[in-house]
Structure formats: structure tokens, C-alpha cells
Enzyme design. Structure first.
Site, PDB file in Angstrom:
ATOM      1  N   TYR A   1      49.249 -57.859 113.279  1.00  0.00           N
ATOM      2  CA  TYR A   1      49.037 -58.157 112.550  1.00  0.00           C
ATOM      3  C   TYR A   1      47.863 -59.381 111.710  1.00  0.00           C
ATOM      4  CZ  TYR A   1      54.143 -57.865 111.554  1.00  0.00           C
ATOM      5  OH  TYR A   1      55.395 -56.700 110.596  1.00  0.00           O
TER       6      TYR A   1
ATOM      7  N   LYS B   1      56.145 -51.073 124.531  1.00  0.00           N
ATOM      8  CA  LYS B   1      55.549 -49.575 124.795  1.00  0.00           C
ATOM      9  C   LYS B   1      54.555 -49.297 125.772  1.00  0.00           C
ATOM     10  CE  LYS B   1      55.860 -45.001 123.053  1.00  0.00           C
ATOM     11  NZ  LYS B   1      57.417 -44.439 123.178  1.00  0.00           N
TER      12      LYS B   1
ATOM     13  N   ASP C   1      61.398 -47.480 121.452  1.00  0.00           N
ATOM     14  CA  ASP C   1      62.037 -46.410 121.124  1.00  0.00           C
ATOM     15  C   ASP C   1      63.720 -46.472 122.274  1.00  0.00           C
ATOM     16  OD1 ASP C   1      60.741 -46.202 122.927  1.00  0.00           O
ATOM     17  OD2 ASP C   1      59.847 -43.695 122.650  1.00  0.00           O
TER      18      ASP C   1
ATOM     19  N   ASP D   1      59.206 -57.048 114.121  1.00  0.00           N
ATOM     20  CA  ASP D   1      59.175 -56.699 112.605  1.00  0.00           C
ATOM     21  C   ASP D   1      60.640 -56.225 112.668  1.00  0.00           C
ATOM     22  OD1 ASP D   1      58.987 -56.817 109.883  1.00  0.00           O
ATOM     23  OD2 ASP D   1      57.860 -55.747 109.632  1.00  0.00           O
TER      24      ASP D   1
ATOM     25  N   ASP E   1      65.241 -55.745 111.738  1.00  0.00           N
ATOM     26  CA  ASP E   1      65.599 -55.195 110.393  1.00  0.00           C
ATOM     27  C   ASP E   1      66.990 -54.651 111.242  1.00  0.00           C
ATOM     28  OD1 ASP E   1      64.104 -56.124 107.951  1.00  0.00           O
ATOM     29  OD2 ASP E   1      63.750 -54.215 107.287  1.00  0.00           O
TER      30      ASP E   1
HETATM   31  C1  LIG Z   1      56.402 -58.966 104.633  1.00  0.00           C
HETATM   32  C2  LIG Z   1      55.524 -59.470 106.009  1.00  0.00           C
HETATM   33  C3  LIG Z   1      55.263 -60.213 105.578  1.00  0.00           C
HETATM   34  C4  LIG Z   1      56.802 -59.749 106.621  1.00  0.00           C
HETATM   35  C5  LIG Z   1      56.505 -59.422 108.294  1.00  0.00           C
HETATM   36  O1  LIG Z   1      56.147 -58.105 108.717  1.00  0.00           O
HETATM   37  O2  LIG Z   1      56.261 -60.104 109.313  1.00  0.00           O
HETATM   38  C6  LIG Z   1      58.682 -59.159 106.528  1.00  0.00           C
HETATM   39  O3  LIG Z   1      58.680 -57.370 106.681  1.00  0.00           O
HETATM   40  C7  LIG Z   1      59.470 -60.198 107.547  1.00  0.00           C
HETATM   41  O4  LIG Z   1      59.814 -59.200 108.112  1.00  0.00           O
HETATM   42  O5  LIG Z   1      59.295 -61.005 107.489  1.00  0.00           O
HETATM   43 MG   LIG Z   2      60.220 -57.497 108.129  1.00  0.00          MG
END
Ligand SMILES: CC(C)[C@H](C(=O)O)[C@@H](O)C(=O)O
Ligand SMILES: [Mg+2]
Ligand SMILES: NC(=O)c1ccc[n+]([C@@H]2O[C@H](COP(=O)([O-])OP(=O)(O)OC[C@H]3O[C@@H](n4cnc5c(N)ncnc54)[C@H](O)[C@@H]3O)[C@@H](O)[C@H]2O)c1
Length: 340
Positions: free
Chosen positions: A128, A179, A212, A236, A240
Site C-alpha cells: 500500500y 508468505k 494461503d 485486507d 473480508d
Molecule cells: C478501499 C481500500 C483502500 C481499503 C483497503 O484496502 O484498506 C478497504 O478495502 C478496506 O478494507 O478498508
Molecule cells: Mg478491504
């Protein structure tokens, strides 16, 4: 408490409105300042995050953000120029992302396995960092680089914070996710730092998992995770999935923290602006409300934080199976529960 509010794009304003209902119900003396940053302002003025606004943000105790990102804006403009710029400028190096499968919530995993984990995602480095570019653009020999930056300083401080948090939890277990078998340079730095810092936390047990394989275990055996520490990009993606197995992205909260206190921390749901449901009034504001609980905790109001989390837990335990409900109805319910 002086709170800067950035509702942002898509469902951002919808969920932030409900978060504020809950917050002002439990803490009456909140002074909010609204910032209209996001796609609309960018279209109108070309501005993403003026320096004057950044200066003003620094003068608040905390920041609440909805989400940024809009299909009418090229990908990355708002994400990098607004959201990541705030995280970087305010040194939000600890990205705190808890995942819990609350009683009554049905996840997609067989047997609804117990999930109660906290991901400490590094927030200012990794791929990032913006260290890259395009060479020989628009030629058949074009090259794109996106170099992952990992400094000892940056890795050590986030690993230390993860150990501190693991030491305060009942299971006292920390997993490094990386990794190291392929990203050998960064992997070696992360592993070495974990080993070094672990010496100061003899009560915390340590495990390692490749990213992974971590995806497999999050789905087959999530109970093995307590505190997870990982880099910005792995974190990130991992969070999710952690959200998806814990009842959905509509429940996943986060805090972007500068634990030194030098800068205000920023709280936001893990999800994005969800253009597919924006304006329909069906976004689940629970992730934002749980982010308010993280905010209250960080602001030294643990009792108020506990009331907000208890309100969410009660609401989730008593929701009709399969029902999601209207955004404002969930917010009203949570505000009433938290302030009663
Ligand atoms: C929108 C993006 C920059 C952000 C990230 O990757 O951190 C989002 O996916 C998150 O998880 O907050
Ligand atoms: Mg995200
Ligand atoms: N922190 C942020 O501001 C942030 C985070 C992630 C993505 N984004 C941006 O948001 C935009 C959309 O990204 P995306 O579609 O990949 O991810 P997203 O998180 O916005 O949506 C993914 C899926 O989850 C659903 N969803 C998200 N939040 C929900 C909620 N509260 N209640 C119910 N359903 C919900 C959406 O409808 C969609 O189906 C992009 O521009 C992206 O860059 C911003």
C-alpha cells in the site's frame, strides 16, 4: 468528545447516520463536524483531501468514516487520495479488525464454529506504500511495479501492539500470517521481529501460517485463531473472509489506530460504499455501530462501549432468521437498546 464525521460515498452516509444515533444516545456530549469529502466533492471541485481539512481533522478526538469509492470515479482516486491518505498522514499503523460469530448469527460454515478473533493489520506499509509505477506505458513492453515496503520500525510497532493485545485476551495466542516461503525478504523480517518481541511476552503462544493456508483454516477451523498479525494487503483480504464467515461484511468493524495518541484514530466499517445497494435503505449499519464501540473503548469509555456491543449482541440474537431489515429500523433498535 470532538468527532470528525466523513460519511463519504454510497451507503457511507446511510450507515453513519445510524452509528451517530447510537453514539449520541450513549454519550450525550459529542460535538460533531461533518466533512463532505468523497465523490461528489471531487466531481464538483477536484478536491480529495485539502490540507486545511487534514489540519482540522488533527484537531478532533476521533474520526468516524462511512466508506469511500464510487463507480463514476476512476478506481483508486478516492481510495488512495482520500482514505489511504488519511490513514498514512495520521499514522494509523494499527488496523484493528475483530471478528466474532455472535450467538444467534448463522454463518456459512458447517456447524457454526466458534469464532472470536482479532486481526491486527499493519496499516501504513506493505504494497500500500505507493512505491511503484508504470514504465514504457502503452507499449507492448509495459511494466507495472507495486513494491511492498516493510521497515523494521513499522513491523516492530505493529507486532508489539499485537502481542500486547494477545496478552490481555484469555487465550493469549498470536498467529503471524505471511508468505515467508515466497516473500522471503519481508517474510524474514516479520518472522524475526515476531520471535524477538515474543521473548517479552512469555505467556503468549505463537503460531505461524502462510496466507494461503490461513484462508483454508478460516473456513475449516477458524477457532484456531485468536490474535492474528499480518501485513497490509494480506490483512485486507483476510478480514473480508473473516467477516464473511462471521455473519457477513455488514457486521465487520474496524479501527485505524495511532496508539501513541499523537493523531486521532479513525473508525469505520470494514465494508465499502456498496454501490449495488446504495440508496435502497437496506445496508446493515451494525458494522458501523460496532465501530462506534471500538471508538468508545479507545476514547476511554469502556462502559459505553460495552453497552453498544451488548445492544448489538441482543439485536443479533433476536433478529428473525434470515431477515436483514431496513437500515434505519436497525439503527433505531440499536440506539434504543444501547441507551436503555
Ligand atoms: C478501499 C481500500 C483502500 C481499503 C483497503 O484496502 O484498506 C478497504 O478495502 C478496506 O478494507 O478498508
Ligand atoms: Mg478491504
Ligand atoms: N473503507 C472503505 O471506504 C472501503 C472499503 C472497501 C471497499 N471500498 C470501495 O467501495 C466500493 C465498492 O467496493 P466493493 O463492492 O468491492 O466492496 P463493498 O464492501 O462495498 O461491497 C461488497 C458486497 O458487500 C455488500 N455490502 C457491503 N456493505 C454492506 C452492508 N453494510 N450491508 C449489507 N451488505 C453490504 C455489498 O452490497 C456488496 O455486495 C469500491 O469503490 C471500493 O474501492 C471502500
Amino acid at each position: 468528545m470532538k468527532l470528525a464525521v466523513i460519511p463519504g460515498d454510497g451507503i457511507g452516509p446511510e450507515v453513519v447516520a445510524e452509528g451517530l444515533k447510537v453514539l449520541t444516545g450513549v454519550v450525550p456530549d459529542v460535538q460533531t463536524t461533518d466533512y463532505d469529502l468523497g465523490a461528489t466533492r471531487w466531481h464538483r471541485t477536484g478536491e480529495l483531501l485539502p490540507d486545511s481539512v487534514l489540519r482540522e481533522l488533527r484537531g478532533h478526538d476521533a474520526i468516524l468514516l462511512g466508506a469511500v469509492g464510487d463507480p463514476t470515479v476512476p478506481s483508486g482516486i478516492l481510495e488512495r487520495g482520500l482514505l489511504l491518505r488519511i490513514r498514512f498522514e495520521l499514522d494509523h499503523h494499527v488496523n484493528l479488525r475483530p471478528s466474532r460469530l455472535y450467538p444467534g448469527v448463522s454463518g456459512p460454515l458447517a456447524g457454526d464454529q466458534a469464532i472470536d478473533l482479532v486481526v491486527i493489520r499493519e496499516g501504513t506499509e506493505g504494497p500500500y506504500a505507493g512505491n511503484g509505477g508504470l514504465l514504457r506505458k502503452d507499449t507492448p513492453h509495459e511494466i507495472a511495479t507495486e513494491i511492498s515496503l516493510n521497515t523494521y520500525f513499522g513491523v516492530e510497532r505493529v507486532v508489539r501492539e499485537a502481542f500486547r493485545r494477545a496478552a490481555r485476551r484469555p487465550r493469549k495466542h498470536l498467529t503471524l500470517v505471511h508468505k515467508t516461503n515466497v516473500l522471503v525478504h519481508a517474510g524474514q523480517l516479520w518472522s524475526r521481529v515476531v520471535e524477538e518481541v515474543s521473548m517479552e511476552f512469555p505467556d503468549v503462544s505463537v503460531a505461524y501460517c502462510h496466507i494461503d493456508a490461513a484462508m483454508i483454516y478460516l473456513v475449516t477451523d477458524p477457532g484456531r485463531f485468536d490474535v492474528v498479525v499480518t501485513d497490509n494487503l494480506f490483512g485486507d483480504i483476510l478480514t473480508d473472509l473473516a467477516a464473511a464467515v462471521s455473519g457477513g461484511i455488514g457486521l465487520a468493524a474496524s479501527g485505524n489506530l495511532d496508539p501513541s495518541g499523537a493523531n486521532p484514530s479513525m473508525f469505520e466499517p470494514v465494508h465499502g460504499s456498496a454501490p449495488d445497494i446504495a440508496g435502497a435503505g437496506v445496508a446493515d449499519p451494525t458494522a458501523t455501530v460496532l465501530s462506534i464501540a471500538l471508538l468508545l473503548d479507545q476514547q476511554g469509555l469502556p462502559e459505553a462501549a460495552r453497552r453498544v456491543e451488548a445492544a448489538v449482541a441482543f439485536d443479533l440474537a433476536t433478529r428473525q432468521p434470515g431477515s436483514t431489515g431496513r437500515t434505519s429500523a436497525i439503527g433505531d433498535r440499536l440506539a434504543a437498546l444501547a441507551s436503555s
